[in-house]
Design a protein around this motif. Structure first.
Motif, PDB file in Angstrom:
ATOM      1  N   PRO A 112       0.743  -1.215  -0.002  1.00  0.00           N
ATOM      2  CA  PRO A 112      -0.101   0.000   0.031  1.00  0.00           C
ATOM      3  C   PRO A 112       0.910   1.248   0.093  1.00  0.00           C
ATOM      4  O   PRO A 112       1.946   1.424   0.856  1.00  0.00           O
ATOM      5  CB  PRO A 112      -0.737  -0.209   1.169  1.00  0.00           C
ATOM      6  N   GLN A 113       0.357   2.367  -0.866  1.00  0.00           N
ATOM      7  CA  GLN A 113       1.160   3.368  -1.117  1.00  0.00           C
ATOM      8  C   GLN A 113       1.216   4.360   0.363  1.00  0.00           C
ATOM      9  O   GLN A 113       2.308   5.006   0.600  1.00  0.00           O
ATOM     10  CB  GLN A 113       0.757   4.386  -2.054  1.00  0.00           C
ATOM     11  N   ASP A 114       0.233   4.297   1.156  1.00  0.00           N
ATOM     12  CA  ASP A 114      -0.059   4.993   2.163  1.00  0.00           C
ATOM     13  C   ASP A 114       1.191   4.788   3.372  1.00  0.00           C
ATOM     14  O   ASP A 114       1.699   5.663   4.118  1.00  0.00           O
ATOM     15  CB  ASP A 114      -1.161   5.233   2.980  1.00  0.00           C
ATOM     16  N   GLN A 115       1.771   3.451   3.183  1.00  0.00           N
ATOM     17  CA  GLN A 115       2.906   3.261   4.199  1.00  0.00           C
ATOM     18  C   GLN A 115       3.974   3.964   3.927  1.00  0.00           C
ATOM     19  O   GLN A 115       4.876   4.504   4.780  1.00  0.00           O
ATOM     20  CB  GLN A 115       3.213   1.799   3.928  1.00  0.00           C
ATOM     21  N   TYR A 116       4.413   4.276   2.561  1.00  0.00           N
ATOM     22  CA  TYR A 116       5.494   4.925   2.146  1.00  0.00           C
ATOM     23  C   TYR A 116       5.455   6.584   2.635  1.00  0.00           C
ATOM     24  O   TYR A 116       6.277   7.287   3.078  1.00  0.00           O
ATOM     25  CB  TYR A 116       5.569   4.932   0.634  1.00  0.00           C
ATOM     26  N   GLU A 117       3.912   7.015   2.413  1.00  0.00           N
ATOM     27  CA  GLU A 117       3.801   8.092   2.854  1.00  0.00           C
ATOM     28  C   GLU A 117       3.797   8.651   4.390  1.00  0.00           C
ATOM     29  O   GLU A 117       4.481   9.606   4.686  1.00  0.00           O
ATOM     30  CB  GLU A 117       2.190   8.514   2.331  1.00  0.00           C
ATOM     31  N   ALA A 118       3.335   7.506   4.906  1.00  0.00           N
ATOM     32  CA  ALA A 118       3.486   7.683   6.699  1.00  0.00           C
ATOM     33  C   ALA A 118       4.888   7.610   6.913  1.00  0.00           C
ATOM     34  O   ALA A 118       5.451   8.505   7.662  1.00  0.00           O
ATOM     35  CB  ALA A 118       2.780   6.618   7.185  1.00  0.00           C
ATOM     36  N   ALA A 119       5.958   7.129   6.268  1.00  0.00           N
ATOM     37  CA  ALA A 119       7.223   6.989   6.634  1.00  0.00           C
ATOM     38  C   ALA A 119       7.839   8.209   6.165  1.00  0.00           C
ATOM     39  O   ALA A 119       8.610   8.729   6.983  1.00  0.00           O
ATOM     40  CB  ALA A 119       7.783   5.843   5.781  1.00  0.00           C
ATOM     41  N   GLU A 120       7.402   8.742   5.284  1.00  0.00           N
ATOM     42  CA  GLU A 120       8.101  10.122   4.655  1.00  0.00           C
ATOM     43  C   GLU A 120       7.623  11.003   5.630  1.00  0.00           C
ATOM     44  O   GLU A 120       8.561  12.056   6.073  1.00  0.00           O
ATOM     45  CB  GLU A 120       7.416  10.304   3.360  1.00  0.00           C
ATOM     46  N   THR A 121       6.383  11.277   6.083  1.00  0.00           N
ATOM     47  CA  THR A 121       6.067  12.386   7.068  1.00  0.00           C
ATOM     48  C   THR A 121       6.856  12.059   8.444  1.00  0.00           C
ATOM     49  O   THR A 121       7.237  13.239   9.170  1.00  0.00           O
ATOM     50  CB  THR A 121       4.267  12.298   7.307  1.00  0.00           C
ATOM     51  N   MET A 122       7.373  11.067   8.615  1.00  0.00           N
ATOM     52  CA  MET A 122       8.195  10.683   9.861  1.00  0.00           C
ATOM     53  C   MET A 122       9.502  10.859   9.551  1.00  0.00           C
ATOM     54  O   MET A 122      10.324  10.634  10.329  1.00  0.00           O
ATOM     55  CB  MET A 122       7.804   9.258  10.364  1.00  0.00           C
ATOM     56  N   GLY A 123       9.894  11.394   8.473  1.00  0.00           N
ATOM     57  CA  GLY A 123      11.208  11.711   8.058  1.00  0.00           C
ATOM     58  C   GLY A 123      12.186  10.552   7.588  1.00  0.00           C
ATOM     59  O   GLY A 123      13.306  10.659   7.675  1.00  0.00           O
ATOM     60  N   LYS A 125      14.230   8.236   4.951  1.00  0.00           N
ATOM     61  CA  LYS A 125      14.786   8.553   3.623  1.00  0.00           C
ATOM     62  C   LYS A 125      14.494   7.398   2.961  1.00  0.00           C
ATOM     63  O   LYS A 125      14.016   6.502   3.269  1.00  0.00           O
ATOM     64  CB  LYS A 125      16.459   8.498   3.752  1.00  0.00           C
ATOM     65  N   LEU A 126      14.829   7.435   1.594  1.00  0.00           N
ATOM     66  CA  LEU A 126      14.763   6.496   0.629  1.00  0.00           C
ATOM     67  C   LEU A 126      15.263   4.952   0.755  1.00  0.00           C
ATOM     68  O   LEU A 126      14.620   3.995   0.804  1.00  0.00           O
ATOM     69  CB  LEU A 126      15.414   6.797  -0.668  1.00  0.00           C
ATOM     70  N   VAL A 127      16.414   5.037   1.546  1.00  0.00           N
ATOM     71  CA  VAL A 127      17.031   3.918   1.826  1.00  0.00           C
ATOM     72  C   VAL A 127      16.277   3.199   3.054  1.00  0.00           C
ATOM     73  O   VAL A 127      16.304   1.992   3.206  1.00  0.00           O
ATOM     74  CB  VAL A 127      18.516   4.032   2.294  1.00  0.00           C
ATOM     75  N   GLN A 128      15.929   3.993   3.945  1.00  0.00           N
ATOM     76  CA  GLN A 128      15.352   3.530   4.914  1.00  0.00           C
ATOM     77  C   GLN A 128      13.655   2.891   5.048  1.00  0.00           C
ATOM     78  O   GLN A 128      13.469   1.865   5.207  1.00  0.00           O
ATOM     79  CB  GLN A 128      14.920   4.470   5.946  1.00  0.00           C
ATOM     80  N   SER A 129      13.393   3.661   3.752  1.00  0.00           N
ATOM     81  CA  SER A 129      11.851   3.115   3.213  1.00  0.00           C
ATOM     82  C   SER A 129      12.033   1.746   2.601  1.00  0.00           C
ATOM     83  O   SER A 129      11.344   0.856   2.827  1.00  0.00           O
ATOM     84  CB  SER A 129      11.435   4.176   2.304  1.00  0.00           C
ATOM     85  N   PHE A 130      13.408   1.813   1.831  1.00  0.00           N
ATOM     86  CA  PHE A 130      13.653   0.306   1.110  1.00  0.00           C
ATOM     87  C   PHE A 130      13.622  -0.532   2.088  1.00  0.00           C
ATOM     88  O   PHE A 130      13.113  -1.878   2.121  1.00  0.00           O
ATOM     89  CB  PHE A 130      14.591   0.474   0.191  1.00  0.00           C
ATOM     90  N   THR A 131      14.644  -0.575   3.275  1.00  0.00           N
ATOM     91  CA  THR A 131      14.833  -1.608   4.141  1.00  0.00           C
ATOM     92  C   THR A 131      13.890  -1.844   5.162  1.00  0.00           C
ATOM     93  O   THR A 131      13.684  -3.060   5.613  1.00  0.00           O
ATOM     94  CB  THR A 131      16.227  -1.234   4.920  1.00  0.00           C
ATOM     95  N   TYR A 132      13.000  -0.800   5.542  1.00  0.00           N
ATOM     96  CA  TYR A 132      12.084  -1.157   6.662  1.00  0.00           C
ATOM     97  C   TYR A 132      10.784  -1.494   5.847  1.00  0.00           C
ATOM     98  O   TYR A 132       9.753  -1.842   6.617  1.00  0.00           O
ATOM     99  CB  TYR A 132      12.053   0.063   7.855  1.00  0.00           C
TER     100      TYR A 132
END
Lengths: 283, 295
Positions: free
Chosen positions: B188-199, B201-208
């Protein structure tokens, strides 16, 4: 922040270009060789092979399209593929229909058995298949039949798997109405279900056709140890590498002629092919 | 009983042919594979049946050991490579952009080309006097000279196996790409959005986010591709004929030495190797998913 987005965009564009060129370069080289003239591939070490032929020519295409040996091999390949499609559909469609409609015990066991034949690696099963086909009574079978029986073994599980999905998408009500009006099960299947399933079955048929057209391992093992006048196209192409002086232009031309029908079919039916090749992989 | 049979006659008549065909061939293949592997051949003629000397000869032969190590290297290199290339291409076309359909079609092209044709192109490109040799010796003005003398790729063990791995990865990347793309599209795309609002980075979004959620599709890519790599025949057969892997060794014994007994024995050992490898992979993947998915 702005800088970072730009950086990721640039890497993305670079990666797209790299992967596209990695895919297209070998295909371009095949095409280039197939239209090369003599001086573009016999260089004598004086200059490198050019990236585009000096004098593009279609001579090799003319040669092979007028060559009776090529056509004999091509017809063998086509016959084997068509026979494989016929065998797989005739054997597979009724079985898939029954599996999709009836809820009897042991359905899962039958499905497991049907798919389990694919668990033996091709290269392992090629040895016993080639041995029995080239010994005893089986040896009297024509090559076309030997090859298509072997290919059916690969294609049938796919057909049953694909056709089962097709039949499940056809509403049951139609058959029940036919039963109410007094049709037998066999009549209903032939005259009501099959016409509705034809588009889906056609996708399965083309999948099996291409599978047989591309198949190398089993065809090679079956034809390698017996003396046959004609070879299926993939095996014929392989035999050209072994020639005393392999002719790159001839190899490239045959390669292109072999892959052309596959490329055309694949792109005409991409939607079905994708669902076919990944069916069951993520479940 | 008879009434029951008559009631189910359509069921029986529809299922029987396919089942007889497949189960019949299954039994024939399994029986003859076992029988051949227990038969010794001398000069193309069966000598003794019911002995396990084929297996003993194999385990003691250096050709088999070499082939085993080459196959292991082939599996251990080509499987992760296919995962990486598949993941990269899947992530490349996972966003919507102009001309996405065309790019996807082009990336699927290797799947549409018969395997034997792929090998023939590689033979043309890498043989003596081909493009790659001329490129590396600096005969084209746009590319720097890497090697002083042209080497023959197919007569050098490392290069030949590497070439076979390259061909295998080139051809089969689209399959892993499709499987991984299906997995990517389920995140789901909103997981990335939530992660982005919490600051993040691209690498962190990828690994977590991406990696843990992709484990099922990554697992199926690894299992399917490693099984395919074990039983690979065409690429090593054409591109590295002098350095056989197990599949090529089967062909060597069967066609060149007229010894079906040995090739059947290798075939059976190959089946067991695949089973062992899949089991090990399953254990490793379970451990990895426990490590990556933190609830």
């Amino acid at each position: 922040m702005v800088k970072k987005i730009k950086l990721s965009k640039i890497t993305w564009i670079i990666l797209i270009i790299v992967s596209l060129s990695l895919v297209l370069l070998p295909i371009y080289v095949m095409f280039k060789y197939s239209i090369s003239d003599r001086s573009s591939w016999i260089t004598g070490g004086k200059y490198p092979v050019p990236w585009f032929p000096f004098n593009p020519t279609l001579d090799m295409y003319r040669y092979y399209l007028a060559d009776t040996r090529f056509w004999a091999n091509a017809f063998l390949s086509i016959n084997v593929a068509l026979l494989t499609v016929a065998l797989s559909i005739i054997l597979g469609a009724p079985a898939a229909y029954s599996l999709s409609r009836s809820k009897f015990n042991g359905k899962a066991i039958i499905l497991f058995f049907i798919l389990s034949i694919r668990l033996i690696p091709d290269i392992s099963s090629a040895v016993p298949i080639a041995t029995i086909f080239n010994n005893g009574l089986w040896d009297y079978l024509p090559v076309v039949l030997k090859l298509s029986l072997a290919h059916t073994l690969l294609g049938l599980p796919y057909v049953i798997y694909i056709a089962q999905g097709v039949f499940e998408s056809i509403p049951k009500d139609l058959e029940e109405q036919a039963h109410v009006m007094g049709c037998g099960k066999f009549y209903t299947f032939l005259n009501i279900v099959i016409p509705l399933a034809i588009p889906g079955l056609a996708a399965g048929a083309i999948y099996v056709f291409l599978l047989s057209w591309n198949e190398f391992t089993l065809s090679y093992f079956i034809t390698a140890t017996s003396s046959v006048p004609m070879l299926p196209l993939p095996v014929y192409l392989k035999s050209m590498f072994g020639a005393f002086t392999p002719n790159p232009v001839g190899i490239a031309t045959i390669s292109l002629l072999v892959s052309l029908p596959v490329i055309v079919f694949t792109f005409a039916l991409q939607k079905y092919m994708i669902s076919g090749s990944t069916a069951g992989s993520v479940k | 009983m008879l009434k029951n049979l008559k009631k189910n006659s359509f069921l029986i008549w529809s299922l029987a042919p396919a089942c007889i065909f497949i189960i019949g061939f299954f039994v024939i293949i399994a029986f003859f594979l076992l029988k051949l592997s227990l038969t010794t051949y001398v000069g193309g003629m069966p000598q003794e049946t019911g002995v396990i000397s084929n297996y003993i000869t194999l385990i003691n032969s250096s050709a088999f050991k070499d082939a085993f190590w080459r196959t292991l290297i082939f599996v251990l290199t080509s499987t992760p490579l296919q995962l990486i290339t598949g993941l990269i291409t899947a992530m490349l076309i996972n966003k919507s952009f102009h001309g996405r359909g065309v790019v996807r079609s082009v990336l699927l092209l290797p799947l549409a080309i018969p395997t034997i044709v792929t090998t023939s192109i590689l033979v043309l490109m890498f043989s003596k006097g081909g493009h790659i040799g001329s490129l590396l010796t600096g005969q084209y003005s746009f590319f720097p000279q890497v090697m002083a003398k042209e080497i023959s790729f197919m007569n050098n063990e490392a290069f030949a196996i590497g070439l076979a791995i390259f061909g295998k990865v080139w051809r089969d990347t689209p399959i892993s790409m499709l499987i991984l793309l299906a997995g990517l599209q389920q995140i789901p795309q909103d997981q990335y959005e939530a992660a982005e609002t919490m600051g993040s980075k691209l690498v962190q979004s990828f690994t977590y986010i991406t990696l843990p959620l992709m484990i099922p599709s990554i697992a199926s890519v690894l299992v399917l591709r490693s099984v395919e790599a074990w039983k690979e025949f065409i690429f090593p057969y054409i591109l590295a004929p002098s350095f056989p892997v197990l599949g090529v060794l089967i062909e060597n014994f069967y066609v060149q030495q007229l010894n079906p007994g040995m090739s059947a024995a290798i075939g059976i050992m190959l089946i067991f190797l695949i089973l062992i490898c899949t089991w090990v992979l399953k254990v490793v993947l379970e451990a990895a998913s426990k490590f990556l998915v933190k609830v």
